[in-house]
Design an enzyme around this catalytic site. Structure first.
Site, PDB file in Angstrom:
ATOM      1  CG  HIS A   1     -66.740  47.640  88.762  1.00 53.17           C
ATOM      2  ND1 HIS A   1     -66.259  48.223  87.609  1.00 53.17           N
ATOM      3  CD2 HIS A   1     -66.582  48.569  89.731  1.00 53.17           C
ATOM      4  CE1 HIS A   1     -65.851  49.447  87.880  1.00 53.17           C
ATOM      5  NE2 HIS A   1     -66.042  49.688  89.166  1.00 53.17           N
TER       6      HIS A   1
ATOM      7  CG  ASN B   1     -68.954  51.990  79.098  1.00 55.40           C
ATOM      8  OD1 ASN B   1     -69.476  51.246  78.268  1.00 55.40           O
ATOM      9  ND2 ASN B   1     -68.929  51.714  80.378  1.00 55.40           N
ATOM     10  CE1 TYR B   2     -64.443  48.664  82.880  1.00 61.42           C
ATOM     11  CE2 TYR B   2     -66.773  49.074  82.589  1.00 61.42           C
ATOM     12  CZ  TYR B   2     -65.700  48.857  83.416  1.00 61.42           C
ATOM     13  OH  TYR B   2     -65.873  48.850  84.766  1.00 61.42           O
ATOM     14  CG  ASP B   3     -60.673  52.758  77.261  1.00 66.01           C
ATOM     15  OD1 ASP B   3     -61.863  53.039  77.493  1.00 66.01           O
ATOM     16  OD2 ASP B   3     -59.925  53.475  76.578  1.00 66.01           O
ATOM     17  CE1 TYR B   4     -62.830  45.055  80.612  1.00 72.32           C
ATOM     18  CE2 TYR B   4     -63.779  45.301  78.439  1.00 72.32           C
ATOM     19  CZ  TYR B   4     -63.936  45.102  79.797  1.00 72.32           C
ATOM     20  OH  TYR B   4     -65.181  44.956  80.327  1.00 72.32           O
TER      21      TYR B   4
ATOM     22  CG  ASP C   1     -67.357  43.604  75.952  1.00 72.68           C
ATOM     23  OD1 ASP C   1     -68.485  43.969  75.583  1.00 72.68           O
ATOM     24  OD2 ASP C   1     -66.813  44.020  76.987  1.00 72.68           O
TER      25      ASP C   1
ATOM     26  CG  HIS D   1     -65.594  43.641  84.226  1.00 76.37           C
ATOM     27  ND1 HIS D   1     -65.578  44.435  83.098  1.00 76.37           N
ATOM     28  CD2 HIS D   1     -65.921  44.456  85.242  1.00 76.37           C
ATOM     29  CE1 HIS D   1     -65.882  45.680  83.437  1.00 76.37           C
ATOM     30  NE2 HIS D   1     -66.095  45.731  84.732  1.00 76.37           N
TER      31      HIS D   1
ATOM     32  CB  VAL E   1     -65.854  47.015  74.370  1.00 75.11           C
ATOM     33  CG1 VAL E   1     -67.167  46.486  73.804  1.00 75.11           C
ATOM     34  CG2 VAL E   1     -64.714  46.074  74.030  1.00 75.11           C
TER      35      VAL E   1
ATOM     36  CG  ASP F   1     -53.745  23.983  72.216  1.00 72.43           C
ATOM     37  OD1 ASP F   1     -53.362  23.006  72.896  1.00 72.43           O
ATOM     38  OD2 ASP F   1     -53.886  23.937  70.981  1.00 72.43           O
TER      39      ASP F   1
ATOM     40  CG  HIS G   1     -70.377  46.326  85.779  1.00 78.01           C
ATOM     41  ND1 HIS G   1     -70.420  47.590  86.319  1.00 78.01           N
ATOM     42  CD2 HIS G   1     -69.096  46.141  85.385  1.00 78.01           C
ATOM     43  CE1 HIS G   1     -69.239  48.154  86.248  1.00 78.01           C
ATOM     44  NE2 HIS G   1     -68.402  47.297  85.691  1.00 78.01           N
TER      45      HIS G   1
ATOM     46  CE1 TYR H   1     -72.399  48.129  83.542  1.00 75.21           C
ATOM     47  CE2 TYR H   1     -72.253  46.673  81.653  1.00 75.21           C
ATOM     48  CZ  TYR H   1     -71.727  47.693  82.424  1.00 75.21           C
ATOM     49  OH  TYR H   1     -70.526  48.261  82.089  1.00 75.21           O
TER      50      TYR H   1
ATOM     51  N   GLY I   1     -60.170  42.357  68.355  1.00 72.55           N
ATOM     52  CA  GLY I   1     -59.175  42.827  67.382  1.00 72.55           C
ATOM     53  C   GLY I   1     -59.716  44.011  66.611  1.00 72.55           C
TER      54      GLY I   1
HETATM   55 CU   LIG Z   1     -66.434  47.419  85.761  1.00 78.58          CU
END
Ligand SMILES: [Cu+2]
Length: 669
Positions: free
Chosen positions: A626, A409-412, A325, A470, A407, A477, A468, A311, A332
């Site tokens: 962002h 506030n963020y949903d990936y 994160d 990302h 994670v 591999d 911020h 940030y 997981g």
């Molecule tokens: Cu963002």
């Protein structure tokens, strides 16, 4: 048994419902396997129990021992590659354990029920556990300094105060050595339901030592008026949904073409192993393509490696916010349950994951992976020949493997997408809610607004969404037709033409092999990159290869001497290549939590190992900056980025030629 799903509009408006018939959750969902059937399978519940028992019998556990993770310790690549279904395979577990203020790495052989290694790792901090986060969120509320700071803000009851512990970032202060730190800001959740981020209690931060269970310090930069908007109430846009559209759906009315068994997914000509790892999330292994009856290797393993989110605010209560994160929290462990008909199509297959909790006992996380097919609406290939009036066109369908780690506030959303012509796309969707900071300004014309919005955007009255970046690093591999590969750069060289009458210049491709591991500049205007087999050529004599397809992406522009950037030095470049090593999985190193040094990928490649005609790994980072916009509030529409792999002289011709035309498929029903 079928289940009728209804989507209903709020009764206050149209009161309309749409019904669709879809399979029940029980039919869609698959439990994690009870026994391992493949060497790459995640630890089963029984294996997690056994691992704990083995540690208990070895007198390694006490009441305060906590498990950060217990996961599969993979077998040697040569063994896994040679393994055939039905053959026996070794099973080992790797654990990260906290005991008596110390960090231990644990290796266990499950077949012989033996503890093979119990090793203290000094001067490093493991990832944070859920239990620690919960404990840390309560600690400030008992501290008189924090209570006094809250009283200054007129808050004396904490029922509606939620605190969200944050990783402390790089720790350079020798006085903090050995401490397990979290920084804890809090929010006022009065009136909030889904979005809890609308009323930050700004300028107040508790720093806690979670191992000691103490509040080390309370930082108070002064009170600000709390924002008044309740963001969750704003979700329905003043209480009125738009009219309900006719259904638009992805359906498989004759059943799915996907098979999932023994960890292995098969679809179209693709085969790969899929498992969930507590740290990395979904790991795809042994990605192979059935080329007219022969399985050909493409990627040995594909997974996320690290996610770095720095940030851009200099305040003392904000400047440490530069999260890892994956290495600090775990993709997981934080995988979200996916909702049929919303997160994934209603007919997708949903897979469970078994994970060790902080006491080392197995718990099932339900439906955290979905696997589904979708028509793209685009042709796979086509040609209309105007000269003779013929047309040939084939439909494309994709297979998607999806997970959604949340994670804070963020949903990936992370998608692996397979097409019908040998292509693989990796997609990263950023969803969730902007990280917010309380400010004095209610709008841009307020006197304080110029200062308040220097490092972010006003998204609501008195609420700033902070700028911020990302960066998500993926580890690829590659095993293109075997383990011996090379990274090839096709450089576009501009040439002047001497004799042409009207033309002065053109480009031609000159390929060069990248000989040594390290960062690789990818001048998108001047080169393309491929991973070539060193041992196989196609019908025309070209080495078989897969091309890496970069998309719009950013690298970090932060100063290289900045500690937050040092530990994230993998973001200095989009692409890296390294010699294969089974111990090199995490691009920010094994223990990025509180680390202030360069570790992981940038440190490993300093060895300058050869990667020519060797087993090599490529690392690609999706990066994006962002600047929040008002449309990101109160919940962000998804923003997607990605990269791809496509066959390049891997096949002798278009591998999708044998896809039947749509009309043939329809008439053969
Ligand atoms: Cu963002």
């Amino acid at each position: 048994m079928n289940r009728k799903i209804q989507w209903c509009v709020a009764a206050a408006t149209l009161g309309a419902c749409i019904s669709v018939v879809s399979p029940s959750w029980a039919e869609l969902r698959q439990d994690a396997p009870a026994t391992a059937k493949h060497p790459m399978d995640a630890l089963t519940a029984d294996e997690i129990r056994s691992a704990k028992e083995i540690l208990q019998k070895a007198n390694k556990l006490d009441d305060n021992t906590r498990f950060v993770s217990m996961s599969l310790d993979e077998n040697l690549k040569s063994e896994v590659r040679a393994w055939k279904p039905g053959q026996p395979f070794a099973r080992r577990a790797f654990g990260v354990v906290l005991k008596g203020g110390k960090l231990y790495e644990v290796r266990i052989d499950l077949a012989s029920s033996s503890l093979t290694s119990w090793k203290e790792i000094a001067n490093r901090q493991a990832a944070l556990t859920v239990e620690e986060m919960m404990h840390a969120s309560d600690l400030p509320k008992k501290d008189p300094r924090w209570q006094a700071a809250m009283a200054k803000r007129g808050i004396t009851s904490y029922d509606k105060v939620d605190c969200f512990p944050l990783a402390a970032g790089p720790v350079n202060d020798p006085a903090m050595a050995g401490r397990r730190l979290l920084n804890v800001p809090c929010v006022d959740t009065t009136g909030a339901t889904n979005n809890l981020w609308g009323k930050p209690i700004e300028g107040l931060l508790a720093t806690v030592d979670i191992a000691a269970g103490t509040v080390l310090s309370v930082t108070d930069l002064g009170a600000l008026p709390t924002p008044t908007e309740v963001p969750s109430e704003a979700y329905d846009d003043s209480g009125k949904y738009r009219s309900v559209p006719k259904p638009v759906d992805i359906a498989t009315p004759q059943g799915s073409n996907v098979t999932v068994g023994g960890g292995e997914v098969r679809w179209d000509n693709w085969s790969f192993h899929l498992r969930m790892d507590p740290r990395l999330g979904a790991i795809l292994s042994l990605i192979r393509y059935d080329d007219h009856g022969a399985w050909r290797d493409i990627v040995y393993q594909l997974s996320p490696s690290e996610m770095y989110v720095p940030y851009m605010n200099p305040d003392q209560t904000w400047s440490f916010r530069a999260y890892m994160d994956i290495g600090e929290y775990g993709f997981g462990a934080l995988a979200s349950q996916l909702h049929p008909g919303a997160d994934c199509p209603a007919t997708a297959t949903y897979l469970d994951m078994t994970i060790a909790d902080n006491k080392g006992d197995p718990v099932a996380q339900r439906g955290v992976v979905c696997v589904f097919e979708r028509p793209t609406g685009n042709p796979l290939w086509r040609h209309e020949e105007l000269a003779n009036g013929t047309i040939e066109v084939r439909p494309n369908v994709e297979l998607v493997v999806r997970t959604a780690p949340v994670v804070g506030n963020y949903d990936y959303i992370i998608d692996y997408v397979f097409d019908r012509a040998g292509g693989i796309n990796v997609r990263l969707g950023a969803y969730g809610i902007d990280a917010t900071k309380g400010v004095a300004a209610t709008k841009l014309s307020d006197p304080s607004a110029a200062l308040d919005t220097m490092y972010g955007s006003l998204v609501s009255s008195r609420l700033l969404a902070v700028n911020h970046d990302h960066y998500m690093s993926f580890r690829l591999d590659m095993d293109v037709d075997g383990t011996e590969n090379r990274l090839v750069e096709d450089r576009f060289k501009v040439e002047r033409i001497q004799n042409a009458k009207t033309r002065k210049s053109l480009w031609r491709a000159q390929n060069e092999t990248v000989p040594i591991e390290g960062p690789v500049d990818i001048p998108l205007n001047a080169a393309q990159f491929r991973v070539e087999s060193s041992t196989r050529t196609n019908k025309l004599g070209y080495p078989t290869s897969y091309q890496l397809m970069p998309e719009h992406t950013a690298t970090s522009i932060l100063s290289k001497d900045d500690a937050i950037q040092k530990r994230a030095a993998f973001t200095d470049y989009t692409l890296w290549a390294s010699a294969y090593s089974p111990d090199e999985k995490y691009s920010s190193g094994t223990y990025p939590n509180q680390n202030a040094q360069v570790e992981g990928l940038p440190a490993w490649v300093a060895a300058k190992r050869s990667i020519k005609d060797r087993d090599l790994v490529v690392w690609y980072t999706i990066g994006f900056r962002h600047i929040p916009r008002t449309e990101d509030w109160p919940a962000m529409p998804g923003l997607w980025h990605g990269f791809g792999l496509r066959p390049f002289n891997f096949f002798d011709r278009n591998p999708g030629l044998d896809v039947p035309p749509a009309d043939v498929r329809a008439s053969s029903k």
